[in-house]
Each structure stands twice: as C-alpha cells, then as structure tokens.
Design a protein around this motif. Structure first.
Motif, PDB file in Angstrom:
ATOM      1  N   GLN B  20       5.401  55.310  38.682  1.00 35.36           N
ATOM      2  CA  GLN B  20       5.701  55.629  37.369  1.00 35.36           C
ATOM      3  C   GLN B  20       6.093  54.462  36.504  1.00 35.36           C
ATOM      4  OE1 GLN B  20       7.985  59.106  36.544  1.00 35.36           O
ATOM      5  NE2 GLN B  20       8.193  58.567  34.354  1.00 35.36           N
ATOM      6  N   LEU B  23       3.482  51.894  35.810  1.00 32.51           N
ATOM      7  CA  LEU B  23       2.370  52.274  34.822  1.00 32.51           C
ATOM      8  C   LEU B  23       2.947  52.600  33.337  1.00 32.51           C
ATOM      9  CD1 LEU B  23      -0.028  54.621  36.893  1.00 32.51           C
ATOM     10  CD2 LEU B  23       0.033  52.149  36.798  1.00 32.51           C
ATOM     11  N   SER B  24       4.151  53.024  33.323  1.00 30.10           N
ATOM     12  CA  SER B  24       4.558  53.223  32.132  1.00 30.10           C
ATOM     13  C   SER B  24       5.204  52.255  31.542  1.00 30.10           C
ATOM     14  CB  SER B  24       5.803  54.323  32.098  1.00 30.10           C
ATOM     15  OG  SER B  24       5.268  55.552  32.693  1.00 30.10           O
ATOM     16  N   ARG B  25       5.504  51.061  32.360  1.00 24.68           N
ATOM     17  CA  ARG B  25       6.304  49.924  32.116  1.00 24.68           C
ATOM     18  C   ARG B  25       7.623  50.149  31.392  1.00 24.68           C
ATOM     19  NH1 ARG B  25       1.392  47.347  33.034  1.00 24.68           N
ATOM     20  NH2 ARG B  25       1.976  44.982  33.096  1.00 24.68           N
ATOM     21  N   MET B  32      14.055  52.478  30.850  1.00 25.88           N
ATOM     22  CA  MET B  32      13.778  52.093  29.311  1.00 25.88           C
ATOM     23  C   MET B  32      12.763  51.040  29.437  1.00 25.88           C
ATOM     24  SD  MET B  32      15.788  53.843  27.076  1.00 25.88           S
ATOM     25  CE  MET B  32      15.878  55.312  28.216  1.00 25.88           C
ATOM     26  N   SER B  33      12.107  51.026  28.302  1.00 28.44           N
ATOM     27  CA  SER B  33      10.754  50.116  28.208  1.00 28.44           C
ATOM     28  C   SER B  33      11.308  48.715  28.819  1.00 28.44           C
ATOM     29  CB  SER B  33      10.527  49.958  26.857  1.00 28.44           C
ATOM     30  OG  SER B  33       9.409  50.885  26.404  1.00 28.44           O
ATOM     31  N   LEU B  34      10.285  48.029  29.448  1.00 22.21           N
ATOM     32  CA  LEU B  34      10.657  46.746  30.107  1.00 22.21           C
ATOM     33  C   LEU B  34      10.634  45.689  28.853  1.00 22.21           C
ATOM     34  CD1 LEU B  34       8.413  46.724  32.795  1.00 22.21           C
ATOM     35  CD2 LEU B  34      10.672  46.362  33.014  1.00 22.21           C
ATOM     36  N   GLU B  35      11.186  44.569  29.051  1.00 23.93           N
ATOM     37  CA  GLU B  35      11.291  43.699  28.084  1.00 23.93           C
ATOM     38  C   GLU B  35      11.032  42.435  28.853  1.00 23.93           C
ATOM     39  OE1 GLU B  35      15.425  43.091  27.053  1.00 23.93           O
ATOM     40  OE2 GLU B  35      15.589  44.984  25.773  1.00 23.93           O
ATOM     41  N   ARG B  36      10.241  41.336  27.921  1.00 28.40           N
ATOM     42  CA  ARG B  36      10.024  40.243  28.469  1.00 28.40           C
ATOM     43  C   ARG B  36      11.016  39.177  28.582  1.00 28.40           C
ATOM     44  NH1 ARG B  36       8.610  35.538  26.213  1.00 28.40           N
ATOM     45  NH2 ARG B  36       7.195  34.309  27.255  1.00 28.40           N
ATOM     46  N   VAL B  38       9.817  40.206  32.676  1.00 29.39           N
ATOM     47  CA  VAL B  38      10.197  41.063  33.671  1.00 29.39           C
ATOM     48  C   VAL B  38      10.694  40.621  34.854  1.00 29.39           C
ATOM     49  CG1 VAL B  38       9.132  42.939  34.844  1.00 29.39           C
ATOM     50  CG2 VAL B  38       8.123  42.358  32.722  1.00 29.39           C
TER      51      VAL B  38
END
Lengths: 407, 106
Positions: B20, B23-25, B32-36, B38
């Motif tokens: 999950q 794919l959901s990153r 929570m959403s990944l940040e650059r 990673v």
C-alpha cells in the motif's frame, strides 16, 4: 479457483505462465535502462504546452470578450483552450506523474509527491483510490472500487436491485459531474453509511476535499470571472464549458479501459496465491485498449494503452506505444486475448453494458465470456479486508536483519 | 518538512502495508504523502544490492525510526527521488517485495 484456472489461461502450463512473466520483466527492464533525456524532454514539452494553453485560454477570455464583435469567438476559443489544458493536465500529466512515472528524473516539481492536479479530488486521495486500490485489485469484484464507481452495476456477477433501473440516468450524471464523482471516490460513501469508516480518517478526507473543491470553485467561478469585469458571465460560462468538456472526455476514456467486451472481472478466490506472472495475466485480461493516432493517445493520457499501463503503471507513458507492440506479440505467442478496438466501439460496448445491466440478468444475454461465478455482494472492502498477495509477495520475516542472518 | 511521526511504524514489515505504501506513495511510518527525497532504511547487504525491504519513508521519519530502541543497528539511510517496486516471482530467491531506488539524492 486460481487466476490460472480461468478459461482464457487453461491452455498454458505453469511454466509457460512464468516464462511469459519473465518476458514481460525483460520489457520492463529494457525501458528502465533506456529512459533518459528524450523522455524528460517529452514531459517537459507537454507541461509547457499545457501551460501555454491555459494562459492563452485565460487571455482570450480576459481580452477578447469586451468587444461585442469578438465576444463569441473569444469565448469559444477560450473555453476550447482551457478544456484542452485541463484534459492534458489531468490525463497525460497529472495522472502519470502521480504514478511516479517521472520520479526518476529527480525533478522537484515533476514528482509524485508534489503534483497537485487541476481537478476536485486531492492528489493524496487519488494515489490511494487509484494507484493502490484500483491498480492492485484490478477488476476484482468487491475490491476494485472503479467497477461502476459505487453507482453503476458493471458486471453480471453483481447482484441486481431495482435501484439499478436508473443506471442510464446515473451514468449521464456521473459523466457530466465526473470530477466531483472522482473527488468523493476515496471517501467510500457506502462504508460511511454503514458506520464502518474511521471517523477521524473521514474527517481528515472531508477537510481535504472541501479545501480542494473550494479552491477549484474559487478559481474557475469567482476569481477569473471577477477579473473579466462586466463580462464575468461569459468567462464563467466558458469555464463551465471547459470543465464539462474535461469531465465528459475523461469519463469516456476511463470507461473504455475496463468495460468493453473482453475485459474480464475476477473474484477474490482468483487472486489468492497469485504469482507475479499471474498478476501480469490479470492485468492483461482485465484491461482494454483503443486504437488511435499519437494526438488521441496524448490527449487520453496514453490510456488507449490501458493494458500496458496496467502492466507497468510507473513506466513513462510516452513509452507505452513501443511497449504495446511487444506485449501484443507476446499475447499472440501465448494465445492470450488482447482486447483492442476503435474508441467509439469500445465506449459503445461500455455504454451497452451499463444499459443492459440496469435490468436483471435473466432479461438480457451476456456479451462476453465470463467465468461462472455466483452472484456477489457489491459491498466495498476496506484496506484491512483486502487480501495479502500470499505467494506473490512471499513470506515476510518480522525479525531484524541480524535475527534473519542468525536464522 | 514533515514532523517525524512513527504512529504506523509497527506495520513496516507487513506485506499489505508495504504494498500500500509503495503504490499510494505514502510514508511507511506515518501514512502521510511521501516527500522528495524519499528515504529507505536498509542493511549493508540491502544497500549493496540496491534492494530494500522496508517501505519508503519521509526523511525525518526514517531518521527518527533509526533512533528508536528497537531499531536494527545495521540500518543505513538512503535517499532517492524515485524507486521501482519489485514484486517477487514464484521462484525468486528473495521472496519479499522490494524497492530499488533509481535516482539517488545526496
């Protein structure tokens, strides 16, 4: 029943299925090894074009609508350019960037974690409902929420109810308001209705949707019309037209991906013990392509290559065309169906399915070979109910690396 | 910059969660959403193979996780812009899903 027991695969031995998997792996590796500056130039060029379209559309509406002589042509031009901008941004850029197709470029702007697209659904929720739920459980009844978007009955295995009689109307409403339907997609309204959704998560998601939706409405229906001064009505009408065009187009393209004849649905039993090669097979058999020239493919986010997109969702979309030649050849070699047809035929078949499935199964005949499975509840599953990929993902050691070394 | 949050860290070795996150990153530690960039945590062997088994994380979450008492002392931190998510095959000698960073960031 395993996926390999589905009639379309019965002629393949386990070893042949694994060999097919290895050949698909080789295609993936070839693209990974060869992606580079030309691919980067492609996505940068498209982003530039999309931004020019947006600026040109806004300028047409701001400057061209004040004279009575140019008002109508400027409004039509502005709406068309804005519609094209939104389609390009949503389909070929936003959707594919959020899959991580361009993360390898190491560009801080064109990255799956940063991109926020020009539509009502928050990017974070799209990455869950689409990248994970739809791509991991492609066409698995009860798991893939894209099968009818919780509104439409799209498979004969789904139980019919009198509510389905209204499908043609629901379908028209969904197409017209598509961005708002997608915005609510990850909320899973059915689970909210049944009290199964975590209230904290629901509140967080609702806040995100409210904020994003409010900003979209402010941009298209308040700020830009206000900038147009006395011609605010013309600008607002053009923005409605642009959003409507994008909604209808993206709806048609998305419905052509999994609902034409030949795209199969699966049951949870069929994905139990699924190997990686069998996962590939399910992607091939659950998706449908459509034919067209380069412009049509770009404007549809290269989703005319839906099969290739599902096999390799994180490879750059501009490479799907070349990949499709190899995938099609593999399908011929292994005698596996490769569903493809012109756009109008694919959409026509999806529309026919929507109309036919609005009535009980006994009133109509099936248009495609489907495995004989019992009627299934349309209830959506939560993440915790979605199954593990037992063999595909392998056994997982819970120990630390040192414990693993010791064992 | 996201504040480190390890509320989901107990799941970082669950297959379903790993998939999950991939794919959901989302970050394996805080969901929570990944940040650059990673971040990935892996042993020396994983670094050498460029194949990591723990899910992607925020840099801050990964650094915090490395400092927790139960952390693997052999963990190294690697940051990248992108990664390939590799599902193991039937006869794969490594039966676990893994991540291959494809654009390392210093």
């Amino acid at each position: 029943m395993a996926i390999s027991d589905v009639q379309e695969y019965m002629h393949l031995t386990d070893e042949e299925i694994e060999q097919l998997g290895r050949e698909l792996d080789a295609i993936r590796k070839e693209v990974e090894d060869s992606r580079g500056p030309e691919d980067a130039a492609y996505i940068n060029r498209l982003i530039r074009i999309q931004r020019y379209l947006a600026v040109a559309g806004r300028l047409s509406l701001l400057l061209g609508t004040h004279s009575k002589r140019t008002r109508v042509p400027a409004a039509v031009t502005g709406a068309t350019l804005l519609g094209l901008h939104k389609i390009l941004e949503n389909m070929e850029i936003g959707h594919n960037v959020m899959h991580g197709q361009w993360d390898w470029m190491n560009d801080p702007e064109i990255h799956s974690s940063n991109w926020e697209w020009d539509t009502a659904q928050p990017a974070e929720q799209w990455k869950h409902s689409h990248n994970y739920v739809h791509h991991q459980f492609t066409n698995v009844l009860g798991y893939d929420n894209d099968i009818g978007y919780g509104i439409l009955r799209m498979a004969r295995e789904q139980r019919w109810s009198p509510v389905n009689l209204g499908q043609p109307v629901y379908n028209a409403a969904l197409a017209t308001l598509f961005q708002w339907g997608v915005a609510l997609h990850d909320l899973d309204i059915e689970r909210i209705r049944k009290g199964e959704k975590d209230p904290k998560e629901m509140k967080r998601q609702l806040k995100q949707i409210f904020r994003k939706g409010r900003n979209q409405i402010l941009k298209d229906y308040v700020v830009y019309p206000a900038l147009a001064g006395p011609q605010w009505r013309t600008t607002m009408a053009a923005n409605v037209a642009a959003n409507l065009t994008r909604n209808l187009w993206s709806y048609v393209i998305i419905f052509c991906g999994h609902f034409p004849d030949g795209a199969m649905h699966f049951t949870e039993e069929e994905i139990e013990d699924e190997t990686r090669a069998e996962w590939y097979l399910r992607q091939i058999l659950g998706a449908a392509n459509f034919e067209g020239g380069p412009l049509l493919h770009i404007m549809s986010g290269n989703l005319g290559y839906q099969i290739e997109h599902h096999l390799f969702p994180d490879l750059p979309s501009n490479r799907y065309g070349e990949i499709s030649v190899k995938v099609k050849a593999l399908c011929e070699k292994y005698d596996i169906p490769y569903t493809i047809g012109p756009l109008h035929r694919q959409y026509g078949q999806a529309l026919r399915t929507i109309v036919k499935l609005s009535v009980p199964n006994s009133w109509t005949s099936s248009d495609q070979p489907e495995p004989p499975t019992p009627p299934r509840s349309r209830r959506r599953r939560s993440d915790s109910e979605r199954p593990d990929r037992i063999r595909q993902l392998g056994a997982w050691s819970r120990g630390t690396s040192q414990e693993r070394k010791a064992s | 910059m996201t504040v480190a949050d390890l509320s989901q860290a107990s799941r970082i070795r669950e297959r379903r969660w790993v998939t999950q996150c991939a794919l959901s990153r989302v970050c394996g530690c805080c969901a929570m959403s990944l940040e650059r960039p990673v971040a990935f945590l892996g042993t020396g062997r994983e670094v050498d193979r460029n194949a990591f088994h723990l899910p992607p994380m925020h840099l801050g979450c990964a650094e915090e996780l490395r400092r927790t008492p139960g952390a693997d002392p052999d963990w190294h931190l690697v940051t990248t812009s992108g990664f390939e998510f590799v599902r193991p095959d039937r006869d794969d000698p490594d039966p676990e899903p893994r991540f291959e960073p494809n654009s390392l960031v210093d």
